[in-house]
Scaffold this motif. Structure first.
Motif, PDB file in Angstrom:
ATOM      1  N   ALA A   1       0.842  -1.198   0.000  1.00  0.00           N
ATOM      2  CA  ALA A   1       0.000   0.000   0.000  1.00  0.00           C
ATOM      3  C   ALA A   1       0.872   1.240   0.000  1.00  0.00           C
ATOM      4  O   ALA A   1       1.824   1.346   0.757  1.00  0.00           O
ATOM      5  CB  ALA A   1      -0.906  -0.005   1.229  1.00  0.00           C
ATOM      6  N   GLY A   2       0.508   2.191  -0.858  1.00  0.00           N
ATOM      7  CA  GLY A   2       1.188   3.470  -0.853  1.00  0.00           C
ATOM      8  C   GLY A   2       2.604   3.446  -1.379  1.00  0.00           C
ATOM      9  O   GLY A   2       3.401   4.303  -1.023  1.00  0.00           O
ATOM     10  N   ARG A   3       2.924   2.494  -2.219  1.00  0.00           N
ATOM     11  CA  ARG A   3       4.284   2.375  -2.725  1.00  0.00           C
ATOM     12  C   ARG A   3       4.621   3.543  -3.656  1.00  0.00           C
ATOM     13  O   ARG A   3       3.802   3.974  -4.467  1.00  0.00           O
ATOM     14  CB  ARG A   3       4.411   1.047  -3.469  1.00  0.00           C
ATOM     15  N   VAL A   4       5.855   4.054  -3.543  1.00  0.00           N
ATOM     16  CA  VAL A   4       6.345   5.126  -4.412  1.00  0.00           C
ATOM     17  C   VAL A   4       7.448   4.535  -5.288  1.00  0.00           C
ATOM     18  O   VAL A   4       8.481   4.092  -4.787  1.00  0.00           O
ATOM     19  CB  VAL A   4       6.878   6.327  -3.603  1.00  0.00           C
ATOM     20  N   VAL A   5       7.204   4.516  -6.600  1.00  0.00           N
ATOM     21  CA  VAL A   5       8.099   3.817  -7.532  1.00  0.00           C
ATOM     22  C   VAL A   5       8.790   4.807  -8.459  1.00  0.00           C
ATOM     23  O   VAL A   5       8.132   5.661  -9.068  1.00  0.00           O
ATOM     24  CB  VAL A   5       7.316   2.787  -8.388  1.00  0.00           C
ATOM     25  N   LEU A   6      10.105   4.692  -8.565  1.00  0.00           N
ATOM     26  CA  LEU A   6      10.864   5.462  -9.546  1.00  0.00           C
ATOM     27  C   LEU A   6      11.214   4.541 -10.715  1.00  0.00           C
ATOM     28  O   LEU A   6      11.729   3.443 -10.509  1.00  0.00           O
ATOM     29  CB  LEU A   6      12.141   6.029  -8.912  1.00  0.00           C
TER      30      LEU A   6
ATOM     31  N   ALA B   1       5.610   2.657 -17.034  1.00  0.00           N
ATOM     32  CA  ALA B   1       5.390   3.604 -15.928  1.00  0.00           C
ATOM     33  C   ALA B   1       3.921   4.021 -15.861  1.00  0.00           C
ATOM     34  O   ALA B   1       3.326   4.091 -14.777  1.00  0.00           O
ATOM     35  CB  ALA B   1       6.295   4.831 -16.110  1.00  0.00           C
ATOM     36  N   ARG B   2       3.332   4.267 -17.038  1.00  0.00           N
ATOM     37  CA  ARG B   2       1.929   4.683 -17.084  1.00  0.00           C
ATOM     38  C   ARG B   2       1.013   3.557 -16.574  1.00  0.00           C
ATOM     39  O   ARG B   2       0.068   3.809 -15.809  1.00  0.00           O
ATOM     40  CB  ARG B   2       1.577   5.064 -18.515  1.00  0.00           C
ATOM     41  N   ALA B   3       1.287   2.309 -16.996  1.00  0.00           N
ATOM     42  CA  ALA B   3       0.476   1.167 -16.547  1.00  0.00           C
ATOM     43  C   ALA B   3       0.607   0.976 -15.040  1.00  0.00           C
ATOM     44  O   ALA B   3      -0.375   0.712 -14.333  1.00  0.00           O
ATOM     45  CB  ALA B   3       0.899  -0.103 -17.293  1.00  0.00           C
ATOM     46  N   LEU B   4       1.834   1.138 -14.535  1.00  0.00           N
ATOM     47  CA  LEU B   4       2.078   0.931 -13.103  1.00  0.00           C
ATOM     48  C   LEU B   4       1.328   1.966 -12.267  1.00  0.00           C
ATOM     49  O   LEU B   4       0.785   1.646 -11.201  1.00  0.00           O
ATOM     50  CB  LEU B   4       3.585   1.022 -12.829  1.00  0.00           C
ATOM     51  N   ALA B   5       1.259   3.201 -12.771  1.00  0.00           N
ATOM     52  CA  ALA B   5       0.613   4.294 -12.013  1.00  0.00           C
ATOM     53  C   ALA B   5      -0.867   4.040 -11.776  1.00  0.00           C
ATOM     54  O   ALA B   5      -1.452   4.586 -10.839  1.00  0.00           O
ATOM     55  CB  ALA B   5       0.821   5.617 -12.748  1.00  0.00           C
ATOM     56  N   SER B   6      -1.487   3.197 -12.620  1.00  0.00           N
ATOM     57  CA  SER B   6      -2.923   2.943 -12.474  1.00  0.00           C
ATOM     58  C   SER B   6      -3.212   1.720 -11.599  1.00  0.00           C
ATOM     59  O   SER B   6      -4.369   1.381 -11.379  1.00  0.00           O
ATOM     60  CB  SER B   6      -3.551   2.753 -13.860  1.00  0.00           C
ATOM     61  N   ARG B   7      -2.152   1.062 -11.113  1.00  0.00           N
ATOM     62  CA  ARG B   7      -2.362  -0.151 -10.306  1.00  0.00           C
ATOM     63  C   ARG B   7      -2.725   0.194  -8.867  1.00  0.00           C
ATOM     64  O   ARG B   7      -2.203   1.159  -8.301  1.00  0.00           O
ATOM     65  CB  ARG B   7      -1.093  -1.018 -10.304  1.00  0.00           C
ATOM     66  N   PRO B   8      -3.599  -0.610  -8.242  1.00  0.00           N
ATOM     67  CA  PRO B   8      -3.889  -0.391  -6.817  1.00  0.00           C
ATOM     68  C   PRO B   8      -2.629  -0.634  -5.986  1.00  0.00           C
ATOM     69  O   PRO B   8      -1.786  -1.445  -6.337  1.00  0.00           O
ATOM     70  CB  PRO B   8      -4.964  -1.446  -6.511  1.00  0.00           C
TER      71      PRO B   8
ATOM     72  N   ILE C   1      -0.264   1.483  -5.552  1.00  0.00           N
ATOM     73  CA  ILE C   1       0.823   2.361  -5.984  1.00  0.00           C
ATOM     74  C   ILE C   1       0.397   3.805  -5.709  1.00  0.00           C
ATOM     75  O   ILE C   1      -0.575   4.302  -6.286  1.00  0.00           O
ATOM     76  CB  ILE C   1       1.137   2.185  -7.490  1.00  0.00           C
ATOM     77  N   ALA C   2       1.121   4.465  -4.807  1.00  0.00           N
ATOM     78  CA  ALA C   2       0.758   5.853  -4.469  1.00  0.00           C
ATOM     79  C   ALA C   2       1.210   6.806  -5.568  1.00  0.00           C
ATOM     80  O   ALA C   2       0.448   7.661  -6.014  1.00  0.00           O
ATOM     81  CB  ALA C   2       1.396   6.248  -3.140  1.00  0.00           C
ATOM     82  N   ARG C   3       2.462   6.659  -6.008  1.00  0.00           N
ATOM     83  CA  ARG C   3       2.999   7.561  -7.029  1.00  0.00           C
ATOM     84  C   ARG C   3       4.023   6.828  -7.867  1.00  0.00           C
ATOM     85  O   ARG C   3       4.717   5.930  -7.383  1.00  0.00           O
ATOM     86  CB  ARG C   3       3.695   8.767  -6.377  1.00  0.00           C
ATOM     87  N   VAL C   4       4.117   7.225  -9.139  1.00  0.00           N
ATOM     88  CA  VAL C   4       5.198   6.756 -10.008  1.00  0.00           C
ATOM     89  C   VAL C   4       5.952   7.980 -10.507  1.00  0.00           C
ATOM     90  O   VAL C   4       5.351   8.924 -11.035  1.00  0.00           O
ATOM     91  CB  VAL C   4       4.669   5.928 -11.199  1.00  0.00           C
ATOM     92  N   VAL C   5       7.263   7.959 -10.303  1.00  0.00           N
ATOM     93  CA  VAL C   5       8.140   9.041 -10.750  1.00  0.00           C
ATOM     94  C   VAL C   5       8.954   8.513 -11.924  1.00  0.00           C
ATOM     95  O   VAL C   5       9.700   7.538 -11.783  1.00  0.00           O
ATOM     96  CB  VAL C   5       9.083   9.493  -9.617  1.00  0.00           C
ATOM     97  N   GLY C   6       8.793   9.125 -13.090  1.00  0.00           N
ATOM     98  CA  GLY C   6       9.551   8.723 -14.272  1.00  0.00           C
ATOM     99  C   GLY C   6      10.771   9.611 -14.442  1.00  0.00           C
ATOM    100  O   GLY C   6      10.674  10.833 -14.361  1.00  0.00           O
ATOM    101  N   VAL C   7      11.928   8.989 -14.668  1.00  0.00           N
ATOM    102  CA  VAL C   7      13.180   9.740 -14.780  1.00  0.00           C
ATOM    103  C   VAL C   7      13.844   9.427 -16.116  1.00  0.00           C
ATOM    104  O   VAL C   7      13.912   8.265 -16.527  1.00  0.00           O
ATOM    105  CB  VAL C   7      14.144   9.369 -13.625  1.00  0.00           C
TER     106      VAL C   7
END
Length: 354
Positions: free
Chosen positions: A4-9, A22-29, A31-37
């Motif tokens: 719950a609430g995972r923040v993924v770079l 990254a876009r697909a991951l951001a819509s998963r339950p 996942i709090a935030r996805v940061v693309g670098v």
């Protein structure tokens, strides 16, 4: 750790597969935030991903990880295809130096819990001495001295070193087979898109493929599954090169290996394909990997088999001839042995799937 609430770079989001993952991951339950670098902004919609323009070769990446409170890193910027022709040194620097800097940044991040790295089955190489199927514990029969496979070997070595230094971080390495699909630009997909395919005289290698959607699925699964380790990822079954060519309904020119140097230069200068030594080895000897660990331990099953993934890639491609055929015919005519002549393989039963 709960998800719950995972923040993924996610690194490498300027490339199509990185952006789409990254876009697909951001819509998963969970996942709090996805940061693309990436050093360059992505071309296309990144949905709910927040983009940070940063070069992973620069130590500033450590500040991004801490500032964004990242607990999970998915490293997708180890690349086979340089951005421009002749940019091999730049690709090596991004692959190896970039990974070292990223791992140094991860080392300094006390909140980091998960690291997922996209490698490739290219790490096993391709040679006449290879086993029928490589398992994850096997080494390449001929260690790579240059190119993408050497980069992968170095990257994986650094990742294993990081895993020893940070036993509190779950480290997963995925080794996908050749990824194929309508959006994939790689040395192998560029080869299959050629109007006429040069093949290696006397060889019919076995190939394995992974559909681009299954790569995204495997990365999503590895990000959320609480499993460390190294996993081959490939669609079931194999295709020989001749079977793949028949599905494409492409003419071929069988050439001896020594003729491929000049042909590679011609194709590169025409910006049609890059017949690197690694690709030539694959088109000569092929490669097979065992996926038992993927299914039983990781618990991932690709939706597409090798044949289905290739059929999906082949379906929209037009039947061709044209300029490349003339280039290949010139190469064939210049050879001392008149044997390599144009041969059109018949399409099996008129169908492309199978």
């Amino acid at each position: 750790m709960g998800s719950a609430g995972r923040v993924v770079l996610v690194t490498g989001v300027s490339r199509d597969l990185g952006r789409r993952f990254a876009r697909a991951l951001a819509s998963r339950p969970g996942i709090a935030r996805v940061v693309g670098v990436d050093a360059m902004p992505p071309r296309g919609d990144i949905g709910d991903v927040s983009f940070v323009r940063a070069d992973i070769r620069n130590p500033v990446i450590a500040k991004v990880i801490v500032k964004e409170d990242v607990d999970t890193v998915v490293h997708m910027s180890v690349i086979a295809t340089p951005g421009a022709a002749g940019a091999r040194n730049a690709a090596k620097e991004l692959n190896v130096i970039g990974t070292m800097q990223l791992l140094a940044a991860c080392q300094k991040a006390p909140g980091l819990r998960t690291l997922v790295v996209k490698s490739s089955t290219a790490v096993y190489g391709a040679s006449s001495r290879d086993p029928a199927m490589f398992t994850e514990d096997m080494e390449p029969r001929r260690p790579a001295r240059s190119g993408y496979a050497k980069d992968l070997s170095e990257v994986e070595g650094y990742v294993r070193g990081f895993a020893r230094r940070r036993p509190d971080v779950r480290v997963t390495i995925l080794r996908p087979a050749n990824v194929i699909g309508a959006h994939v630009v790689s040395p192998l997909t560029s080869y299959f898109r050629l109007p006429v395919l040069p093949t290696i005289l006397g060889f019919d290698p076995r190939l394995q493929f992974l559909h681009e959607q299954d790569l995204i699925g495997a990365l999503e699964h590895a990000t959320s599954a609480d499993l460390a380790g190294t996993f081959n990822v490939a669609g079931d079954g194999v295709l020989t090169l001749s079977q793949a060519v028949r599905r494409l309904q492409r003419p071929t020119v069988p050439l001896p290996t020594f003729a491929l140097g000049g042909l590679g230069s011609a194709l590169r200068s025409s910006r049609l394909a890059d017949l690197s030594p690694e690709l030539v080895a694959l088109l000569t000897y092929g490669r097979g990997v065992d996926t038992t660990r993927m299914r039983h331990d990781l618990g991932f099953e690709p939706a597409y088999s090798t044949a289905e993934a290739f059929a999906d890639f082949a379906a929209p491609l037009p039947v061709t001839g044209g300029r490349t055929q003339r280039v290949l015919d010139r190469v064939a005519r210049s050879l001392p042995d008149p044997e390599p002549a144009l041969s059109v393989l018949p399409a099996p039963g008129g169908g492309r799937r199978g």
